[in-house]
Design a protein around this motif. Structure first.
Motif, PDB file in Angstrom:
ATOM      1  N   MET A   1      15.409  86.647  28.317  1.00  0.00           N
ATOM      2  CA  MET A   1      14.708  87.607  28.764  1.00  0.00           C
ATOM      3  C   MET A   1      15.731  88.646  29.198  1.00  0.00           C
ATOM      4  N   ALA A   2      16.283  88.189  29.823  1.00  0.00           N
ATOM      5  CA  ALA A   2      17.556  89.147  30.614  1.00  0.00           C
ATOM      6  C   ALA A   2      18.496  90.146  29.641  1.00  0.00           C
ATOM      7  N   GLU A   3      18.816  89.042  28.606  1.00  0.00           N
ATOM      8  CA  GLU A   3      19.388  90.013  27.760  1.00  0.00           C
ATOM      9  C   GLU A   3      18.002  91.301  26.879  1.00  0.00           C
ATOM     10  N   SER A   4      17.590  90.888  26.379  1.00  0.00           N
ATOM     11  CA  SER A   4      16.108  91.874  26.516  1.00  0.00           C
ATOM     12  C   SER A   4      15.973  93.242  26.971  1.00  0.00           C
ATOM     13  N   PHE A   5      16.751  93.231  28.708  1.00  0.00           N
ATOM     14  CA  PHE A   5      16.505  94.547  28.979  1.00  0.00           C
ATOM     15  C   PHE A   5      17.262  95.779  28.119  1.00  0.00           C
ATOM     16  N   ARG A   6      16.243  96.870  28.197  1.00  0.00           N
ATOM     17  CA  ARG A   6      16.407  98.466  27.783  1.00  0.00           C
ATOM     18  C   ARG A   6      16.596  99.649  28.815  1.00  0.00           C
TER      19      ARG A   6
ATOM     20  N   GLU B   1       5.964  91.747  23.209  1.00  0.00           N
ATOM     21  CA  GLU B   1       6.539  93.364  24.051  1.00  0.00           C
ATOM     22  C   GLU B   1       6.135  92.980  24.920  1.00  0.00           C
ATOM     23  N   ALA B   2       6.430  93.559  26.216  1.00  0.00           N
ATOM     24  CA  ALA B   2       6.442  94.677  27.552  1.00  0.00           C
ATOM     25  C   ALA B   2       7.080  95.868  27.018  1.00  0.00           C
TER      26      ALA B   2
ATOM     27  N   LYS C   1      17.958  99.694  33.250  1.00  0.00           N
ATOM     28  CA  LYS C   1      17.230  98.998  32.121  1.00  0.00           C
ATOM     29  C   LYS C   1      15.815  98.098  33.099  1.00  0.00           C
ATOM     30  N   PHE C   2      15.453  97.976  31.680  1.00  0.00           N
ATOM     31  CA  PHE C   2      14.174  97.565  31.751  1.00  0.00           C
ATOM     32  C   PHE C   2      13.868  96.294  31.042  1.00  0.00           C
ATOM     33  N   ILE C   3      12.802  95.203  31.284  1.00  0.00           N
ATOM     34  CA  ILE C   3      12.730  94.090  30.074  1.00  0.00           C
ATOM     35  C   ILE C   3      12.111  94.629  29.292  1.00  0.00           C
ATOM     36  N   THR C   4      11.923  94.119  27.848  1.00  0.00           N
ATOM     37  CA  THR C   4      11.122  94.527  27.369  1.00  0.00           C
ATOM     38  C   THR C   4      10.686  93.386  26.318  1.00  0.00           C
TER      39      THR C   4
END
Length: 212
Positions: free
Chosen positions: A207-212, A86-87, A99-102
């Motif tokens: 990783m890109a699809e984890s952007f929220r 998690e980030a 959005k930002f990476i998670t």
């Protein structure tokens, strides 16, 4: 077998009367005749423990050979398809329109931000660094309304959004992914540094699809 069947029918208790047989002798003779299966035809079970142990030993040796062989060839342990960490450190300077990476493939030890001119105007740059200097650099930029942007690298999909992917060759391969969502364009670049952990195209998309 017919003779044995006939003999069993004849061997009753009265057969032994007046013949000088003791009780023990009568019991032994009756037991032999009336037994279901003659001892001469008894079966001996083969031990099964030894073959099972041999198979387990062979499987263990094969697993060790595959692991070390794969490690030496670079098949095992050289990419980041491992679980993502998690980030949660979203920079305050990053606007709510982005959005930002998670999730990233390492423990984030340092986060730095910078605002500067990007290829399409003002942009925000965020850099995440791991314990072995592996680095993810992301840029966040808003597109002007009506701008028709063409992505020139290998076309990919990030969720339902259009994107493009490219990578450099060599031991320190750099992976780059660009994609558009609404009026925003995102670019993410990964550099393995001395970690030796490279990323595949699918890793980058994940990783890109984890952007929220």
């Amino acid at each position: 077998m017919d003779e044995l069947k006939s003999l069993r029918g004849l061997m009753k208790e009265e057969t032994f009367k007046g013949r000088g047989f003791t009780n023990k002798m009568r019991e032994n003779i009756l037991n032999e005749v009336h037994s279901n299966q003659p001892k001469s035809f008894s079966f001996h079970k083969k031990p099964i423990l030894a073959p099972i142990l041999s198979m387990l030993f062979f499987a263990a040796c094969l697993s060790i050979f595959v692991y070390f062989g794969g490690t030496q060839l670079g098949i095992i342990g050289n990419n980041a398809s491992a679980p993502l960490y998690e980030a949660s450190d979203r920079p305050e300077s990053l606007g709510k329109e982005f959005k930002f990476i998670t999730k990233v493939p390492f423990n984030v030890k340092n986060v730095s931000t910078e605002a500067k001119e990007g290829p399409y105007g003002n942009a925000q740059f965020v850099t995440l660094m791991g314990p072995e200097k592996q680095t993810i650099t992301m840029s966040f930029q808003l597109l002007e309304p009506g701008l028709d942007l063409t992505l020139s690298e290998e076309p990919v999909k990030v969720g339902t959004s259009k994107g493009s992917y490219s990578e450099t060759e060599g031991p320190l391969k750099i992976s780059r992914l660009t994609w558009m969502e609404g009026e925003a364009i995102y670019e993410m670049k990964y550099m393995p540094a001395r970690s030796g952990i490279t990323l595949t195209k699918q890793d980058m998309i994940q990783m890109a699809e984890s952007f929220r």
